[in-house]
Design a protein around this motif. Sequence first.
Motif, PDB file in Angstrom:
ATOM      1  N   GLU A  49      59.996  22.770  10.452  1.00 12.35           N
ATOM      2  CA  GLU A  49      59.253  24.025  10.459  1.00 12.35           C
ATOM      3  C   GLU A  49      59.709  24.903   9.288  1.00 12.35           C
ATOM      4  O   GLU A  49      58.888  25.513   8.601  1.00 12.35           O
ATOM      5  CB  GLU A  49      59.483  24.762  11.787  1.00 12.35           C
ATOM      6  N   PHE A  50      61.039  24.949   9.058  1.00 12.37           N
ATOM      7  CA  PHE A  50      61.574  25.713   7.931  1.00 12.37           C
ATOM      8  C   PHE A  50      61.006  25.174   6.619  1.00 12.37           C
ATOM      9  O   PHE A  50      60.540  25.941   5.764  1.00 12.37           O
ATOM     10  CB  PHE A  50      63.102  25.608   7.944  1.00 12.37           C
ATOM     11  N   VAL A  51      61.050  23.863   6.464  1.00 11.33           N
ATOM     12  CA  VAL A  51      60.635  23.260   5.188  1.00 11.33           C
ATOM     13  C   VAL A  51      59.143  23.478   4.944  1.00 11.33           C
ATOM     14  O   VAL A  51      58.718  23.782   3.824  1.00 11.33           O
ATOM     15  CB  VAL A  51      61.008  21.759   5.158  1.00 11.33           C
ATOM     16  N   LYS A  52      58.376  23.373   6.002  1.00 17.87           N
ATOM     17  CA  LYS A  52      56.937  23.590   5.875  1.00 17.87           C
ATOM     18  C   LYS A  52      56.657  25.058   5.491  1.00 17.87           C
ATOM     19  O   LYS A  52      55.824  25.335   4.619  1.00 17.87           O
ATOM     20  CB  LYS A  52      56.265  23.255   7.219  1.00 17.87           C
ATOM     21  N   ALA A  53      57.363  25.975   6.147  1.00 18.26           N
ATOM     22  CA  ALA A  53      57.181  27.400   5.837  1.00 18.26           C
ATOM     23  C   ALA A  53      57.618  27.702   4.403  1.00 18.26           C
ATOM     24  O   ALA A  53      56.990  28.509   3.700  1.00 18.26           O
ATOM     25  CB  ALA A  53      57.964  28.264   6.830  1.00 18.26           C
ATOM     26  N   LEU A  54      58.677  27.042   3.972  1.00 21.26           N
ATOM     27  CA  LEU A  54      59.145  27.226   2.593  1.00 21.26           C
ATOM     28  C   LEU A  54      58.094  26.740   1.597  1.00 21.26           C
ATOM     29  O   LEU A  54      57.802  27.410   0.597  1.00 21.26           O
ATOM     30  CB  LEU A  54      60.464  26.462   2.415  1.00 21.26           C
ATOM     31  N   TYR A  55      57.515  25.602   1.897  1.00 18.06           N
ATOM     32  CA  TYR A  55      56.466  25.036   1.041  1.00 18.06           C
ATOM     33  C   TYR A  55      55.286  26.006   0.940  1.00 18.06           C
ATOM     34  O   TYR A  55      54.812  26.322  -0.165  1.00 18.06           O
ATOM     35  CB  TYR A  55      56.045  23.690   1.632  1.00 18.06           C
ATOM     36  N   LEU A  56      54.861  26.523   2.068  1.00 15.54           N
ATOM     37  CA  LEU A  56      53.726  27.459   2.069  1.00 15.54           C
ATOM     38  C   LEU A  56      54.082  28.762   1.347  1.00 15.54           C
ATOM     39  O   LEU A  56      53.254  29.342   0.648  1.00 15.54           O
ATOM     40  CB  LEU A  56      53.279  27.750   3.509  1.00 15.54           C
ATOM     41  N   THR A  57      55.337  29.192   1.505  1.00 16.75           N
ATOM     42  CA  THR A  57      55.794  30.391   0.799  1.00 16.75           C
ATOM     43  C   THR A  57      55.752  30.173  -0.708  1.00 16.75           C
ATOM     44  O   THR A  57      55.276  31.031  -1.460  1.00 16.75           O
ATOM     45  CB  THR A  57      57.225  30.750   1.241  1.00 16.75           C
ATOM     46  N   TRP A 245      62.505  27.460 -18.001  1.00 20.19           N
ATOM     47  CA  TRP A 245      62.591  26.934 -16.634  1.00 20.19           C
ATOM     48  C   TRP A 245      63.709  27.661 -15.901  1.00 20.19           C
ATOM     49  O   TRP A 245      64.873  27.625 -16.317  1.00 20.19           O
ATOM     50  CB  TRP A 245      62.855  25.423 -16.664  1.00 20.19           C
ATOM     51  N   LEU A 246      63.347  28.284 -14.796  1.00 18.54           N
ATOM     52  CA  LEU A 246      64.270  29.178 -14.110  1.00 18.54           C
ATOM     53  C   LEU A 246      64.463  28.727 -12.673  1.00 18.54           C
ATOM     54  O   LEU A 246      63.521  28.713 -11.886  1.00 18.54           O
ATOM     55  CB  LEU A 246      63.698  30.599 -14.121  1.00 18.54           C
ATOM     56  N   ASP A 247      65.683  28.372 -12.329  1.00 17.61           N
ATOM     57  CA  ASP A 247      65.990  27.991 -10.949  1.00 17.61           C
ATOM     58  C   ASP A 247      66.307  29.234 -10.129  1.00 17.61           C
ATOM     59  O   ASP A 247      66.982  30.156 -10.607  1.00 17.61           O
ATOM     60  CB  ASP A 247      67.225  27.076 -10.904  1.00 17.61           C
ATOM     61  N   ALA A 248      65.866  29.228  -8.894  1.00 20.13           N
ATOM     62  CA  ALA A 248      66.204  30.311  -7.968  1.00 20.13           C
ATOM     63  C   ALA A 248      66.164  29.751  -6.560  1.00 20.13           C
ATOM     64  O   ALA A 248      65.571  28.696  -6.314  1.00 20.13           O
ATOM     65  CB  ALA A 248      65.217  31.474  -8.106  1.00 20.13           C
ATOM     66  N   THR A 249      66.812  30.457  -5.628  1.00 22.21           N
ATOM     67  CA  THR A 249      66.744  30.074  -4.218  1.00 22.21           C
ATOM     68  C   THR A 249      66.523  31.341  -3.382  1.00 22.21           C
ATOM     69  O   THR A 249      66.969  32.425  -3.756  1.00 22.21           O
ATOM     70  CB  THR A 249      68.037  29.382  -3.733  1.00 22.21           C
ATOM     71  N   TYR A 250      65.850  31.178  -2.283  1.00 24.04           N
ATOM     72  CA  TYR A 250      65.607  32.318  -1.401  1.00 24.04           C
ATOM     73  C   TYR A 250      66.932  32.823  -0.847  1.00 24.04           C
ATOM     74  O   TYR A 250      67.781  32.038  -0.418  1.00 24.04           O
ATOM     75  CB  TYR A 250      64.640  31.924  -0.277  1.00 24.04           C
ATOM     76  N   ALA A 251      67.099  34.143  -0.892  1.00 23.87           N
ATOM     77  CA  ALA A 251      68.323  34.796  -0.425  1.00 23.87           C
ATOM     78  C   ALA A 251      69.555  34.220  -1.121  1.00 23.87           C
ATOM     79  O   ALA A 251      70.658  34.281  -0.581  1.00 23.87           O
ATOM     80  CB  ALA A 251      68.464  34.711   1.096  1.00 23.87           C
ATOM     81  N   SER A 252      69.349  33.660  -2.306  1.00 22.57           N
ATOM     82  CA  SER A 252      70.456  33.090  -3.107  1.00 22.57           C
ATOM     83  C   SER A 252      71.113  31.888  -2.455  1.00 22.57           C
ATOM     84  O   SER A 252      72.177  31.464  -2.890  1.00 22.57           O
ATOM     85  CB  SER A 252      71.555  34.130  -3.382  1.00 22.57           C
ATOM     86  N   MET A 253      70.514  31.315  -1.425  1.00 21.73           N
ATOM     87  CA  MET A 253      71.186  30.240  -0.688  1.00 21.73           C
ATOM     88  C   MET A 253      71.608  29.108  -1.620  1.00 21.73           C
ATOM     89  O   MET A 253      70.801  28.523  -2.340  1.00 21.73           O
ATOM     90  CB  MET A 253      70.277  29.674   0.411  1.00 21.73           C
ATOM     91  N   TYR A 286      63.083  33.770   7.797  1.00 21.25           N
ATOM     92  CA  TYR A 286      63.792  32.491   7.858  1.00 21.25           C
ATOM     93  C   TYR A 286      65.231  32.544   7.350  1.00 21.25           C
ATOM     94  O   TYR A 286      66.134  32.021   7.987  1.00 21.25           O
ATOM     95  CB  TYR A 286      63.011  31.416   7.085  1.00 21.25           C
ATOM     96  N   MET A 287      65.435  33.165   6.196  1.00 22.63           N
ATOM     97  CA  MET A 287      66.780  33.097   5.607  1.00 22.63           C
ATOM     98  C   MET A 287      67.767  33.960   6.395  1.00 22.63           C
ATOM     99  O   MET A 287      68.902  33.549   6.634  1.00 22.63           O
ATOM    100  CB  MET A 287      66.742  33.530   4.138  1.00 22.63           C
TER     101      MET A 287
END
Lengths: 338, 338
Positions: A49-57, A245-253, A286-287
């Motif tokens: 569910e998390f991964v699917k929501a991340l994909y949609l986000t 090309w810029l890497d980032a993660t949600y909430a810096s995770m 989520y985060m």
Amino acid sequence: MQHFKRKREETGKKMKEIASLIQYRPNVKVVDATLRDGGLVNDFYFTDEFVKALYLTNLRAGVDYMEFGYKASSEMFDADKFGKWKFSRDEDIRAIVGENATDLKIAVMADVGRCDYKTDIINRADSPIDLIRVATYLNTIPAAVEMIEDAAGKGYEVSCNIMAISNTQEGDLKVALDILGQTSVDVLYIVDSYGAIYPEQMARLADIYMNAAVKYGKKVGVHAHNNQQLAFANTIEAVGDGVDWLDATYASMGRGAGNCAMELLLGFLRNPKYNVYPAIQFVDSYMNKLKAEGVVWGYDLQYLMTGLLNQHPRTAIQFTKEKRNDYAEFYREVVAQD
Amino acid sequence: MQHFKRKREETGKKMKEIASLIQYRPNVKVVDATLRDGGLVNDFYFTDEFVKALYLTNLRAGVDYMEFGYKASSEMFDADKFGKWKFSRDEDIRAIVGENATDLKIAVMADVGRCDYKTDIINRADSPIDLIRVATYLNTIPAAVEMIEDAAGKGYEVSCNIMAISNTQEGDLKVALDILGQTSVDVLYIVDSYGAIYPEQMARLADIYMNAAVKYGKKVGVHAHNNQQLAFANTIEAVGDGVDWLDATYASMGRGAGNCAMELLLGFLRNPKYNVYPAIQFVDSYMNKLKAEGVVWGYDLQYLMTGLLNQHPRTAIQFTKEKRNDYAEFYREVVAQD
């Protein structure tokens, strides 16, 4: 840093063009590395569910690439000890994205020496994956070259992430970029694994990488860590220096102090294709829940110390795992290391 | 930010001199603002033991100035509702520092319109205070000038902190700097009250301030906020642009998202007079305890939002006080504001 004061005219220093604070460069690509770098702090146990929501986000936010995880060798790593995104099997990705008939491209990371790439990476035509990110240290560049050519030969876009460059000799780095420049790789990544790099040093590194990139027709990317609260600052320094090309993660995770926060980066970028609101919603829903459940990452004093000392964060990660809070004692320990 | 890609030679962009990454500028002054900006999140209720330990830490760390708090009007503010550092009476400072026969200088902040400076600020010869920091908005510059001249006439060093300049017109700012340049003020401060400024914008602001400073023989300082995790990055950007006076607070303690962290700044500065270890000890022993006791400050999503939108953080502070955690709803609220 701490320049001897002199007038700008004397130093010849010029600022970046003011237009670039308003306009944008269409070549910029945002790469969401939440599952991959974030997976390092929860052993890749994300719910579907998390991964699917991340994909949609990512779709709604206009993110360009979503990294699902590692293509780790199932010979070397026990599948019972990790969530599925340690291995990122094509069928598991497919279960999330279907045919992925979207503008969001799919990436995985393949570590030199820890990936059975000849068998586990199939032809792109038969895979949901678009981009193979080959991660290497400077001393394994020849092995990285083999993996790059394997992936390129199978039809993938390919990046090469040279890790831990903050303690690399500039001459060695230039040799590595010359070798990689002559391969089929598309993107050369600056990776500040130790979170040790200051923005001025990032500008110099970007210059070295950009010179190689222009010479060989490659792009440059950046992957920053937040040990000194500079992951976002270094990323926007790099984009101002021509890094695309810029890497980032949600909430810096991400491992240790984590990465450049997606919600900061999307707020900064001026291309109207990017939207910060879905990122805020995802962090909110989520985060913050992951954090509340006890998954630990992010800036803290122990990571500042290893970053400051330009050391691998493993001692700081251990300090965190042991739930220690004797920070001053930890500083004495890491200063004693060479 | 997001420049159209071109070669460095075409843009004329030059990097800062590499020597300045190793050497240092002796004019740099570090100002500890923990009690003053930090006091905004605990109503200035610090124990004497805390303040004494902070003072000793600053001495050991090589900090140049310690700001004790505000010189707030006791006519306007109820002494029962605040700790003593809201008022920073000379005798209270004296109780901590004695004769202060040290290299650490003592500062207090005097807000335009909220300080009975004519009576509450006595001659420097009779006071433990060395530096009066006059805080003003752009529309109260004439009142600030009166306070500056009062303090200078009494023998103090004087800085002027122009707040909230991220939504100021450049022309207005230049007029203000021209007015202040002709006063007795020693230091002109760039203050990013909203945490809205990116490092490239900081470079431009530093340029504007430095031009005035050179013209009038003044110094320039910087006071950053961490809404977008850029307080440290903006501070080291500024020091690379010739800004000498650097505000920081232990563990970033300060209003809303807080300030540039002292432990990051001291780790960065190359002058051997500065020592990061006492800062780490103090954060370990005192600041983490404050946090554990429930004092709340620091980077969080609501501050990112007001910073990104270049708004006063008051709505985000209220969100924090109410212990709300509906971040996405908050974003919808602040976006709706103009």
